[in-house]
Design an enzyme around this catalytic site. Sequence first.
Site, PDB file in Angstrom:
ATOM      1  N   CYS A 179       0.844  -1.202   0.000  1.00  0.00           N
ATOM      2  CA  CYS A 179       0.000   0.000   0.000  1.00  0.00           C
ATOM      3  C   CYS A 179       0.877   1.249   0.000  1.00  0.00           C
ATOM      4  O   CYS A 179       1.589   1.524   0.965  1.00  0.00           O
ATOM      5  CB  CYS A 179      -0.909  -0.072   1.228  1.00  0.00           C
ATOM      6  SG  CYS A 179      -1.527   1.496   1.843  1.00  0.00           S
ATOM      7  N   CYS A 209       0.311   3.842   2.722  1.00  0.00           N
ATOM      8  CA  CYS A 209       0.798   3.328   4.011  1.00  0.00           C
ATOM      9  C   CYS A 209       2.296   3.584   4.160  1.00  0.00           C
ATOM     10  O   CYS A 209       2.763   4.024   5.207  1.00  0.00           O
ATOM     11  CB  CYS A 209       0.559   1.824   4.122  1.00  0.00           C
ATOM     12  SG  CYS A 209      -1.170   1.338   4.069  1.00  0.00           S
TER      13      CYS A 209
END
Length: 150
Positions: free
Chosen positions: A71, A74
Amino acid sequence: MSSPDTLHLVCPHCHTTNRVALQHLSSAPDCGKCHQPLFTGQPVALDAASFDRHLSRSDLPLLVDFWAPWCGPCRMMAPAFEAAAAQLEPQLRLAKVNTEDEQALAARYQIRSIPTLALFWQGREIARQPGAMGQADIVRWTRAALARPR
Ligand SMILES: [Zn+2]
Protein backbone atom coordinates in the site's frame (compact mmCIF):
# COMPACT_ATOMS: atom_id res chain seq x y z
CA MET A 1 -6.77 -1.41 37.14
CA SER A 2 -3.61 -0.22 38.83
CA SER A 3 -3.54 2.18 41.72
CA PRO A 4 -3.54 5.83 40.66
CA ASP A 5 0.21 6.23 41.07
CA THR A 6 1.30 3.20 39.03
CA LEU A 7 0.67 2.11 35.47
CA HIS A 8 0.77 -1.27 33.81
CA LEU A 9 2.95 -1.11 30.72
CA VAL A 10 3.51 -3.91 28.24
CA CYS A 11 7.10 -4.23 27.03
CA PRO A 12 7.46 -3.65 23.26
CA HIS A 13 10.24 -6.28 23.09
CA CYS A 14 9.12 -9.27 25.19
CA HIS A 15 5.48 -8.17 25.80
CA THR A 16 5.75 -8.76 29.55
CA THR A 17 3.52 -6.56 31.71
CA ASN A 18 5.51 -4.17 33.91
CA ARG A 19 4.29 -2.00 36.74
CA VAL A 20 5.79 1.45 36.59
CA ALA A 21 5.33 4.33 39.02
CA LEU A 22 3.73 7.30 37.32
CA GLN A 23 6.60 9.52 38.38
CA HIS A 24 9.07 7.26 36.52
CA LEU A 25 7.09 7.15 33.30
CA SER A 26 9.10 9.94 31.69
CA SER A 27 12.51 8.78 32.92
CA ALA A 28 13.06 5.99 30.37
CA PRO A 29 11.99 2.94 32.40
CA ASP A 30 13.40 -0.49 31.47
CA CYS A 31 11.52 -3.77 31.29
CA GLY A 32 11.96 -5.83 34.47
CA LYS A 33 12.24 -9.02 32.41
CA CYS A 34 14.28 -8.30 29.29
CA HIS A 35 15.88 -5.07 30.60
CA GLN A 36 15.28 -3.23 27.35
CA PRO A 37 13.66 0.23 27.29
CA LEU A 38 9.88 0.23 27.67
CA PHE A 39 9.79 3.17 25.27
CA THR A 40 11.87 3.32 22.13
CA GLY A 41 10.31 6.25 20.30
CA GLN A 42 9.30 3.74 17.62
CA PRO A 43 6.02 2.00 16.86
CA VAL A 44 5.99 -1.67 17.87
CA ALA A 45 4.99 -4.28 15.28
CA LEU A 46 2.26 -6.48 16.74
CA ASP A 47 0.84 -9.86 15.81
CA ALA A 48 -2.45 -11.22 17.12
CA ALA A 49 -1.00 -12.49 20.42
CA SER A 50 1.06 -9.41 21.26
CA PHE A 51 -1.78 -7.13 20.12
CA ASP A 52 -4.07 -8.69 22.70
CA ARG A 53 -1.49 -8.25 25.46
CA HIS A 54 -1.04 -4.55 24.65
CA LEU A 55 -4.78 -4.11 24.30
CA SER A 56 -5.85 -5.81 27.51
CA ARG A 57 -2.90 -5.51 29.92
CA SER A 58 -1.59 -2.00 29.35
CA ASP A 59 -3.01 1.10 30.98
CA LEU A 60 -1.77 3.22 28.09
CA PRO A 61 -3.93 4.10 25.11
CA LEU A 62 -2.85 2.11 22.06
CA LEU A 63 -2.71 3.83 18.67
CA VAL A 64 -2.55 1.28 15.87
CA ASP A 65 -1.62 1.80 12.24
CA PHE A 66 -3.28 -0.94 10.19
CA TRP A 67 -1.20 -1.12 7.01
CA ALA A 68 0.15 -3.42 4.31
CA PRO A 69 3.49 -3.53 2.48
CA TRP A 70 1.88 -3.17 -0.97
CA CYS A 71 0.00 0.00 0.00
CA GLY A 72 1.68 3.18 -1.26
CA PRO A 73 -0.09 5.62 1.08
CA CYS A 74 0.80 3.33 4.01
CA ARG A 75 4.49 3.50 3.14
CA MET A 76 4.20 7.27 2.73
CA MET A 77 2.63 7.60 6.18
CA ALA A 78 5.18 5.36 7.93
CA PRO A 79 7.77 8.10 8.69
CA ALA A 80 5.02 10.41 9.99
CA PHE A 81 3.73 7.64 12.25
CA GLU A 82 7.25 7.00 13.57
CA ALA A 83 7.70 10.70 14.28
CA ALA A 84 4.33 10.73 16.05
CA ALA A 85 5.50 7.82 18.22
CA ALA A 86 8.51 9.82 19.36
CA GLN A 87 6.19 12.72 20.17
CA LEU A 88 3.33 10.82 21.86
CA GLU A 89 5.33 8.39 24.01
CA PRO A 90 5.24 7.74 26.94
CA GLN A 91 1.59 8.83 27.18
CA LEU A 92 0.61 6.35 24.47
CA ARG A 93 1.88 3.18 22.86
CA LEU A 94 2.03 3.30 19.07
CA ALA A 95 1.84 0.06 17.14
CA LYS A 96 1.67 -1.26 13.61
CA VAL A 97 -0.37 -4.21 12.43
CA ASN A 98 0.51 -5.63 9.02
CA THR A 99 -2.94 -6.60 7.73
CA GLU A 100 -1.34 -8.90 5.13
CA ASP A 101 0.22 -11.04 7.87
CA GLU A 102 -2.53 -10.55 10.47
CA GLN A 103 -5.70 -11.02 8.46
CA ALA A 104 -7.68 -12.28 11.44
CA LEU A 105 -6.97 -9.07 13.35
CA ALA A 106 -7.92 -6.95 10.35
CA ALA A 107 -11.14 -8.93 10.03
CA ARG A 108 -11.91 -8.68 13.74
CA TYR A 109 -11.77 -4.89 13.53
CA GLN A 110 -13.36 -4.78 10.08
CA ILE A 111 -10.52 -2.81 8.52
CA ARG A 112 -11.89 -1.94 5.10
CA SER A 113 -9.24 0.43 3.81
CA ILE A 114 -5.62 1.03 4.64
CA PRO A 115 -4.00 2.84 6.15
CA THR A 116 -6.47 3.04 9.02
CA LEU A 117 -5.55 4.47 12.39
CA ALA A 118 -7.47 3.08 15.34
CA LEU A 119 -7.17 4.24 18.92
CA PHE A 120 -7.81 1.73 21.69
CA TRP A 121 -8.09 2.35 25.40
CA GLN A 122 -9.01 0.03 28.25
CA GLY A 123 -9.57 -2.82 25.82
CA ARG A 124 -11.88 -1.13 23.38
CA GLU A 125 -11.70 1.02 20.30
CA ILE A 126 -12.52 4.67 20.97
CA ALA A 127 -11.73 6.28 17.61
CA ARG A 128 -10.85 5.40 14.05
CA GLN A 129 -9.60 7.36 11.06
CA PRO A 130 -9.03 5.87 7.61
CA GLY A 131 -6.56 7.48 5.22
CA ALA A 132 -2.96 8.66 5.43
CA MET A 133 -2.13 11.57 7.74
CA GLY A 134 0.95 13.66 8.40
CA GLN A 135 2.67 13.74 11.78
CA ALA A 136 0.95 16.89 13.04
CA ASP A 137 -2.48 15.57 12.06
CA ILE A 138 -1.84 12.18 13.68
CA VAL A 139 -0.87 13.86 16.96
CA ARG A 140 -3.75 16.35 16.82
CA TRP A 141 -6.34 13.68 15.95
CA THR A 142 -5.10 11.38 18.72
CA ARG A 143 -5.11 14.07 21.40
CA ALA A 144 -8.58 15.23 20.36
CA ALA A 145 -9.92 11.67 20.51
CA LEU A 146 -8.46 11.14 23.99
CA ALA A 147 -9.82 14.46 25.21
CA ARG A 148 -13.40 13.64 24.17
CA PRO A 149 -15.63 12.65 27.06
CA ARG A 150 -16.56 8.95 27.10
ZN1 LIG B 1 10.73 -6.81 28.01
